[in-house]
Enzyme design. Structure first.
Site, mmCIF file in Angstrom:
data_model
loop_
_atom_site.group_PDB
_atom_site.id
_atom_site.type_symbol
_atom_site.label_atom_id
_atom_site.label_comp_id
_atom_site.label_asym_id
_atom_site.label_seq_id
_atom_site.Cartn_x
_atom_site.Cartn_y
_atom_site.Cartn_z
ATOM 1 N N ASP A 103 0.853 -1.185 0.000
ATOM 2 C CA ASP A 103 0.000 0.000 0.000
ATOM 3 C C ASP A 103 0.887 1.231 0.000
ATOM 4 O O ASP A 103 1.828 1.327 0.791
ATOM 5 C CB ASP A 103 -0.859 -0.017 1.271
ATOM 6 C CG ASP A 103 -2.300 0.324 0.995
ATOM 7 O OD1 ASP A 103 -2.535 1.451 0.514
ATOM 8 O OD2 ASP A 103 -3.185 -0.504 1.249
ATOM 9 N N ASP A 202 -3.089 4.694 -2.274
ATOM 10 C CA ASP A 202 -4.136 5.197 -1.402
ATOM 11 C C ASP A 202 -4.565 6.622 -1.761
ATOM 12 O O ASP A 202 -3.709 7.489 -1.990
ATOM 13 C CB ASP A 202 -3.581 5.187 0.031
ATOM 14 C CG ASP A 202 -4.626 5.540 1.069
ATOM 15 O OD1 ASP A 202 -5.557 4.750 1.255
ATOM 16 O OD2 ASP A 202 -4.510 6.619 1.683
ATOM 17 N N GLU A 259 -6.491 3.904 -5.939
ATOM 18 C CA GLU A 259 -7.770 4.137 -5.273
ATOM 19 C C GLU A 259 -8.170 5.535 -5.737
ATOM 20 O O GLU A 259 -7.612 6.520 -5.272
ATOM 21 C CB GLU A 259 -7.616 4.083 -3.756
ATOM 22 C CG GLU A 259 -8.974 4.112 -3.073
ATOM 23 C CD GLU A 259 -8.936 4.521 -1.606
ATOM 24 O OE1 GLU A 259 -9.845 4.137 -0.872
ATOM 25 O OE2 GLU A 259 -8.016 5.254 -1.190
ATOM 26 N N HIS A 332 -11.106 -3.383 2.978
ATOM 27 C CA HIS A 332 -11.012 -3.048 4.407
ATOM 28 C C HIS A 332 -11.809 -1.790 4.784
ATOM 29 O O HIS A 332 -11.827 -1.415 5.952
ATOM 30 C CB HIS A 332 -9.542 -2.849 4.771
ATOM 31 C CG HIS A 332 -8.944 -1.672 4.060
ATOM 32 N ND1 HIS A 332 -8.755 -1.649 2.686
ATOM 33 C CD2 HIS A 332 -8.546 -0.475 4.507
ATOM 34 C CE1 HIS A 332 -8.258 -0.488 2.340
ATOM 35 N NE2 HIS A 332 -8.107 0.251 3.420
HETATM 36 C C1 NOJ Z 1 -8.317 5.038 1.995
HETATM 37 C C2 NOJ Z 1 -7.995 3.798 2.773
HETATM 38 O O1 NOJ Z 1 -8.503 2.685 2.108
HETATM 39 C C3 NOJ Z 1 -8.589 3.996 4.147
HETATM 40 O O2 NOJ Z 1 -8.559 2.828 4.915
HETATM 41 C C4 NOJ Z 1 -7.852 5.119 4.817
HETATM 42 O O3 NOJ Z 1 -8.473 5.401 6.047
HETATM 43 C C5 NOJ Z 1 -7.865 6.394 3.965
HETATM 44 N N1 NOJ Z 1 -7.609 6.143 2.578
HETATM 45 C C6 NOJ Z 1 -6.827 7.377 4.456
HETATM 46 O O4 NOJ Z 1 -5.551 6.922 4.178
#
Ligand code: NOJ
Length: 552
Positions: A103, A202, A259, A332
């Site tokens: 990640d 992320d 993401e 998650h």
């Molecule tokens: C997206 C992640 O998937 C999540 O778990 C996280 O809290 C936020 N980005 C901030 O990094």
């Protein structure tokens, strides 16, 4: 049929398994999962048949957001082990031909990162400009952070605020600073040099902020407005994303999955086209069907299968037009799919297979989130104190602030909490499910004595699906064939075919609690998968609730 994926696009060939390390397996039995715990379970993953694992953040972190708040990009969180443990895991994975992607969290760091600490203690340090500080006696605007409250946190002892799109312990990095960007690129390349195969990236659409920093009309009782309008996928982001790709990923031919919430379909080719920023992206348009926005859980929708289908079709069409998708039904941050997509009385192992088979053969690389292959459902908690996730706690209090009762607010959180999918992996039916001997950091799900990895029909079904996609006579069609949806069927039936060189494989799923009669123009020749025991033959057949079939 031979494999027609070219080497450059190797990631089209993968089936990816997402591991939430804190909840996967505790090798030292202290109630927290760790890297050696992952290593111990590689044989399980090998048996399932997956080819790549994505491990959620394992870096040094105070764990305010379970690792998405990184204090040292080059260090391993001691809770999870050491760099030696990581290297060993990588080695073991290589032996078993399992790739690792990590990640990459580069929109923000932890407030305990050395850069941020320097920025706070010395106004004149170069690190001040690595973050976004604004002078003033009041917060610069009314933007709400994703985890609630203002995006601005006051600097102690100064008339100054810093920006955090997520928690106040996650200050945003200032991507306008070239030196900061260079440091990030070097860090990324160090990890790639180690031999990992890529990254899940992320919150990457948040790295560019609208420079006007102006307030907007409030959208909640708190007088604030979601910061997304001004901080997500803003014009100019393409400069950063291109540079990021050129200085890092491209040199290694690694796989990247962004993401990328907030990206319109018309922009998909910039993200995943031939010269796109990433190999693939997650599309959230249908994942968040049960709530109006992924971050306000009290705004529930009354979604129908017809709507779900229409969003899914649009998503697949856009992905097919522009590039490649990353298909998922859980992660998650999401509730368990069986609880979200299937009506209460039908949340059975067969339905878990049904929704699995519905998404697994879509065009793109399939992702499986730990426990999804077991048919797990949401946990039920009756007190907000039982939650760990910062977003759950925020949503509970925001729900109440918006006028809902405590009971209602808790109900929203139970349905949506990120802790639903973060419960420890149930390996067996012993105390704490074989995850640990010591009490786990988060309670196990109630069903773990019966829903675990021992004799699990959903697991067997996932194994079959993976085999069909990876190693069977129809693999090439399932991997690289085009996708086309069928439209002349009941609203409750999601039906598509994958086609390669004129050969077609069909997937039909009844995503509803009613039995549906189907008529198709040509007889079924061969059934590859059937989630239920009722026979399906000929041109006319019935699909019971949540039944899915894959056939020729
Ligand atoms: C997206 C992640 O998937 C999540 O778990 C996280 O809290 C936020 N980005 C901030 O990094």
């Amino acid at each position: 049929m031979k494999n027609i994926i070219n080497k450059k696009d190797w990631w089209k060939d993968e089936v990816i398994y997402q591991i939430y390390p804190k909840s996967f397996n505790s090798s030292n039995n202290n109630g927290v999962g760790d890297l050696n715990g992952i290593k111990e379970k590689l044989f399980y993953l090998k048996e399932l048949g997956i080819t790549t694992i994505w491990i959620c953040p394992i870096f040094t972190s105070p764990m305010a957001d379970n690792g998405y708040d990184i204090a040292d990009f080059d260090g391993i969180n001691p809770q999870f082990g050491t760099m030696k443990d990581f290297d060993n895991l990588l080695k073991e994975c290589k032996k078993l031909k399992i790739k690792i992607i990590l990640d990459l969290v580069i929109n923000h760091t932890s407030d305990e990162h050395r850069w941020f600490k320097q920025a706070l203690c010395d106004k004149n340090s170069k690190y001040r400009d690595y973050y976004i500080f604004k002078e003033g006696k009041h917060p610069p605007n009314n933007w709400r952070s994703i985890f609630g409250g203002s995006v601005w946190e006051k600097v102690v002892g100064e008339d100054c605020y810093y920006l955090h799109i997520f928690d106040k312990k996650q200050p945003d990095l200032n991507w306008e600073n070239k030196q900061l960007r260079e440091e990030l690129y070097q860090m990324i390349n160090r990890w790639l040099e180690k031999g990992i195969s890529g990254f899940r990236i992320d919150s990457i659409t948040f790295i560019k902020k609208n420079a006007d920093y102006k307030s907007l009309p409030a959208d909640g009782i708190d007088g604030l407005v979601t910061c997304k309008h001004k901080t997500r996928n803003q014009p100019g982001i393409e400069v950063f994303l291109n540079e990021l790709k050129e200085k890092t990923f491209e040199k290694y031919n690694c796989m990247t999955v962004g993401e990328a919430p907030g990206v319109n379909y018309t922009e998909f080719s910039n993200f995943i086209g031939k010269d796109g920023y990433f190999s693939m992206i997650f599309d959230f348009h249908y994942a968040d069907i049960d709530v109006e926005s992924g971050s306000d859980w009290f705004k529930r929708t009354n979604w129908t299968t017809k709507e779900f289908k229409s969003l899914l079709i649009k998503s697949q069409q856009a992905l097919q037009k522009s590039g490649w998708g990353a298909n998922f039904i859980e992660n998650h941050d999401q509730p368990r799919a069986l609880s979200k997509l299937v009506k209460k009385d039908f949340q059975t192992p067969e339905s878990a297979m049904g929704i699995g088979s519905m998404y697994f053969f879509l065009r793109g690389t399939p992702f499986i989130y730990q426990g999804q292959e077991l048919g797990m459902i949401n946990a039920k908690r009756d007190n907000i104190k039982q939650f760990d996730d910062i977003s759950s706690i925020d949503n509970f209090y925001r729900g109440i602030e918006e006028g809902f009762s405590e009971k209602e607010a808790l109900n929203f959180v139970n349905m949506r909490s990120r802790d639903n999918s973060r419960t420890p992996m149930p390996w067996d039916n012993t105390k704490y499910g074989g995850f640990s001997n010591y009490k786990p950091w988060l309670e196990m799900t109630e069903e773990y004595p019966s829903v675990n990895t021992i004799k699990n029909t959903v697991f067997d079904f996932y194994k079959k699906m993976i085999f069909l996609r990876q190693n069977s006579k129809i693999s090439s069609i399932l991997k690289t064939g085009s996708i086309q949806f069928l439209s002349d069927l009941s609203d409750n039936i999601i039906a598509y075919y994958r086609e390669l060189y004129g050969e077609k494989i069909y997937s039909f799923t009844n995503l509803s609690p009613t039995t549906e009669e189907i008529t198709i123009p040509k007889e079924i020749i061969k059934i590859y998968l059937n989630t239920h025991t009722n026979k399906v033959l000929g041109k006319q057949f019935k699909l019971v609730p949540y039944q899915s079939i894959l056939f020729k």
